[in-house]
Design a protein around this motif. Structure first.
Motif, PDB file in Angstrom:
ATOM      1  N   THR A 103      55.837 -22.699 -52.769  1.00  0.00           N
ATOM      2  CA  THR A 103      56.062 -22.619 -51.332  1.00  0.00           C
ATOM      3  C   THR A 103      55.631 -21.251 -50.824  1.00  0.00           C
ATOM      4  O   THR A 103      55.664 -20.269 -51.565  1.00  0.00           O
ATOM      5  N   GLU A 104      55.226 -21.181 -49.554  1.00  0.00           N
ATOM      6  CA  GLU A 104      54.854 -19.903 -48.944  1.00  0.00           C
ATOM      7  C   GLU A 104      56.041 -18.951 -48.846  1.00  0.00           C
ATOM      8  O   GLU A 104      55.859 -17.752 -48.646  1.00  0.00           O
ATOM      9  N   LYS A 105      57.254 -19.457 -48.993  1.00  0.00           N
ATOM     10  CA  LYS A 105      58.429 -18.586 -48.991  1.00  0.00           C
ATOM     11  C   LYS A 105      58.474 -17.722 -50.241  1.00  0.00           C
ATOM     12  O   LYS A 105      59.142 -16.708 -50.271  1.00  0.00           O
ATOM     13  N   VAL A 106      57.758 -18.128 -51.301  1.00  0.00           N
ATOM     14  CA  VAL A 106      57.684 -17.364 -52.542  1.00  0.00           C
ATOM     15  C   VAL A 106      56.529 -16.376 -52.502  1.00  0.00           C
ATOM     16  O   VAL A 106      56.659 -15.225 -52.898  1.00  0.00           O
ATOM     17  N   SER A 107      55.361 -16.826 -52.025  1.00  0.00           N
ATOM     18  CA  SER A 107      54.175 -15.974 -52.051  1.00  0.00           C
ATOM     19  C   SER A 107      53.159 -16.443 -51.023  1.00  0.00           C
ATOM     20  O   SER A 107      53.060 -17.636 -50.730  1.00  0.00           O
ATOM     21  N   GLN A 108      52.404 -15.492 -50.517  1.00  0.00           N
ATOM     22  CA  GLN A 108      51.300 -15.776 -49.614  1.00  0.00           C
ATOM     23  C   GLN A 108      50.331 -16.740 -50.310  1.00  0.00           C
ATOM     24  O   GLN A 108      50.060 -16.594 -51.505  1.00  0.00           O
ATOM     25  N   PRO A 109      49.796 -17.750 -49.595  1.00  0.00           N
ATOM     26  CA  PRO A 109      48.861 -18.688 -50.216  1.00  0.00           C
ATOM     27  C   PRO A 109      47.678 -17.964 -50.856  1.00  0.00           C
ATOM     28  O   PRO A 109      47.145 -16.998 -50.315  1.00  0.00           O
ATOM     29  N   GLY A 110      47.288 -18.462 -52.035  1.00  0.00           N
ATOM     30  CA  GLY A 110      46.149 -17.922 -52.743  1.00  0.00           C
ATOM     31  C   GLY A 110      46.373 -16.580 -53.412  1.00  0.00           C
ATOM     32  O   GLY A 110      45.430 -15.989 -53.936  1.00  0.00           O
ATOM     33  N   MET A 111      47.615 -16.108 -53.477  1.00  0.00           N
ATOM     34  CA  MET A 111      47.901 -14.783 -54.029  1.00  0.00           C
ATOM     35  C   MET A 111      48.917 -14.803 -55.163  1.00  0.00           C
ATOM     36  O   MET A 111      49.354 -13.764 -55.618  1.00  0.00           O
TER      37      MET A 111
END
Length: 128
Positions: A37-45
């Motif tokens: 989820t984006e709550k864990v990490s920025q997409p693609g990173m």
């Protein structure tokens, strides 16, 4: 028998810098993609670390990610049979839910809670 630790995370504001740092420091190799989820990490990173490539091939899977606006933290995830049930139990014992279950659909979910002493812990497993 207790539940196992199945994943670790190192989250910061500059995931690429952290990938370089931990890659050089520990020899970790990263497969960069999206976190659950984006709550864990920025997409693609989000840099996945395969535990079978560390130590004697018996390390714990992990990830290094984050991005601008993500809180710096190091945490571990415990494998649970049901993320929602685990979060409810954590709350009933005096913890506080921070996140989850995420993504909320599909076969896999994660959650985070704060224990009574203020430590952030993750849980991971099937979503209901």
């Amino acid at each position: 028998m207790g539940l196992p630790v199945v994943h670790f995370e190192i989250i910061g504001n500059d995931p690429a810098k952290l990938h370089g740092y931990y890659g050089e420091l520990f020899g970790w190799e990263f497969r960069v993609g999206d976190a659950t989820t984006e709550k864990v990490s920025q997409p693609g990173m989000y840099g996945f670390v395969d535990g079978s490539t560390t130590g004697e091939g018996n390390g714990i899977n992990g990830g290094v990610g984050g991005g601008p606006g993500h809180e710096r933290q190091v945490l571990f995830y415990v494998g649970v049979p049901d993320v929602e049930s685990a979060l409810q139990k954590a709350e009933s014992l005096g913890g506080r839910r921070l996140m989850g279950p995420e993504p909320g659909s599909g076969d896999f979910a994660v959650g985070r809670f704060i224990d009574p002493e203020g430590n952030v812990i993750g849980v991971a497993g099937p979503s209901a």
